[in-house]
Design a protein around this motif. Structure first.
Motif, short mmCIF file in Angstrom:
data_model
loop_
_atom_site.label_atom_id
_atom_site.label_comp_id
_atom_site.label_asym_id
_atom_site.label_seq_id
_atom_site.Cartn_x
_atom_site.Cartn_y
_atom_site.Cartn_z
N UNK A 70 0.82 -1.21 0.00
CA UNK A 70 0.00 0.00 0.00
C UNK A 70 0.86 1.27 0.00
N UNK A 71 2.05 1.18 0.57
CA UNK A 71 2.93 2.35 0.64
C UNK A 71 3.77 2.51 -0.62
N UNK A 72 3.85 1.47 -1.43
CA UNK A 72 4.67 1.55 -2.65
C UNK A 72 4.13 2.60 -3.62
N UNK A 73 2.82 2.73 -3.71
CA UNK A 73 2.25 3.74 -4.61
C UNK A 73 2.67 5.14 -4.17
N UNK A 74 2.62 5.41 -2.87
CA UNK A 74 3.07 6.70 -2.35
C UNK A 74 4.56 6.89 -2.58
N UNK A 75 5.33 5.83 -2.39
CA UNK A 75 6.78 5.89 -2.63
C UNK A 75 7.07 6.19 -4.10
N UNK A 76 6.32 5.58 -5.01
CA UNK A 76 6.52 5.83 -6.44
C UNK A 76 6.19 7.28 -6.80
N UNK A 87 18.54 16.66 -11.05
CA UNK A 87 19.01 16.43 -12.41
C UNK A 87 20.01 15.30 -12.47
N UNK A 88 20.75 15.12 -11.41
CA UNK A 88 21.89 14.21 -11.44
C UNK A 88 21.62 12.85 -10.83
N UNK A 89 20.51 12.64 -10.21
CA UNK A 89 20.19 11.34 -9.63
C UNK A 89 18.83 10.87 -10.12
N UNK A 90 18.77 9.59 -10.46
CA UNK A 90 17.49 8.98 -10.85
C UNK A 90 17.15 7.95 -9.78
N UNK A 91 16.05 8.17 -9.09
CA UNK A 91 15.61 7.25 -8.04
C UNK A 91 14.75 6.15 -8.64
N UNK A 92 14.89 4.94 -8.10
CA UNK A 92 14.10 3.80 -8.53
C UNK A 92 13.69 2.98 -7.31
N UNK A 93 12.67 2.16 -7.48
CA UNK A 93 12.24 1.21 -6.46
C UNK A 93 12.36 -0.18 -7.07
N UNK A 94 13.29 -0.96 -6.54
CA UNK A 94 13.54 -2.30 -7.06
C UNK A 94 13.59 -3.28 -5.91
N UNK A 95 12.76 -4.31 -5.98
CA UNK A 95 12.74 -5.35 -4.94
C UNK A 95 12.64 -4.75 -3.54
N UNK A 96 11.73 -3.83 -3.35
CA UNK A 96 11.45 -3.17 -2.07
C UNK A 96 12.52 -2.17 -1.64
N UNK A 97 13.55 -1.96 -2.43
CA UNK A 97 14.65 -1.07 -2.06
C UNK A 97 14.66 0.17 -2.96
N UNK A 98 14.77 1.34 -2.32
CA UNK A 98 14.92 2.59 -3.06
C UNK A 98 16.41 2.81 -3.31
N UNK A 99 16.76 3.02 -4.57
CA UNK A 99 18.14 3.24 -4.98
C UNK A 99 18.19 4.48 -5.87
N UNK A 133 11.52 9.44 2.42
CA UNK A 133 11.13 8.03 2.29
C UNK A 133 10.76 7.43 3.64
N UNK A 134 11.40 7.87 4.69
CA UNK A 134 11.06 7.36 6.03
C UNK A 134 9.65 7.78 6.43
N UNK A 135 9.23 8.97 6.03
CA UNK A 135 7.86 9.40 6.28
C UNK A 135 6.87 8.46 5.61
N UNK A 136 7.21 8.05 4.39
CA UNK A 136 6.34 7.10 3.67
C UNK A 136 6.35 5.74 4.38
N UNK A 137 7.51 5.27 4.74
CA UNK A 137 7.64 3.94 5.36
C UNK A 137 6.96 3.89 6.72
#
Length: 139
Positions: A70-76, A87-99, A133-137
């Motif tokens: 349920x929190x993944x949608x908010x995280x996305x 501009x210099x960082x692209x965030x992703x969510x892969x296998x429950x981990x934000x990178x 991200x901690x606020x979302x988690x």
């Protein structure tokens, strides 16, 4: 092992920075180190060098874990906002981990100092994003 890898190794040795060295299955080489965030988290910083010397990728792994479906949608949504902001960082969510990732291209103009500065910028963006991200988690 690429020439750029060797040049980056020389720089971090000169700066007295420790980063573990390794090799990926595809033949590329990397440096990585665990880094504590000021706000309490811990991330893995990595710099990947390809054998053709054209590309360098910077990674920040494990910025946050979002396991609740349920929190993944908010995280996305947050990831989309951050990707517009940085501009210099692209965030992703892969296998429950934000990178985050950042790719640099060099054509006979490699600058190891620029890679180190970009690595610091990637760490700073992770530092800034971590509480969000901690606020979302924790919500």
């Amino acid at each position: 092992m690429s020439n750029n890898f060797e040049l980056f190794r020389d720089l971090i040795n000169q700066e007295n920075l420790y980063m573990e060295e390794g090799r990926n299955e595809d033949g590329s080489s990397f440096f990585r180190v665990e880094q504590r965030l000021k706000s309490g988290g811990s991330v893995i910083l990595a710099v990947n060098f390809y054998t053709n010397d054209d590309l360098v990728e910077i990674y920040v792994f494990n910025i946050a874990e979002i396991r609740d479906a349920y929190k993944k949608e908010t995280a996305l949504k947050l990831i989309n906002e951050l990707n517009r902001e940085y501009r210099y960082s692209k965030f992703t969510l892969e296998n429950d981990s934000v990178n985050s990732t950042y790719c640099m291209m060099f054509e006979d103009n490699f600058n190891p100092s620029l890679v180190l500065r970009q690595l610091i910028l990637a760490l700073n963006s992770a530092e800034d994003a971590y509480p969000k991200f901690m606020k979302v988690a924790w919500a």
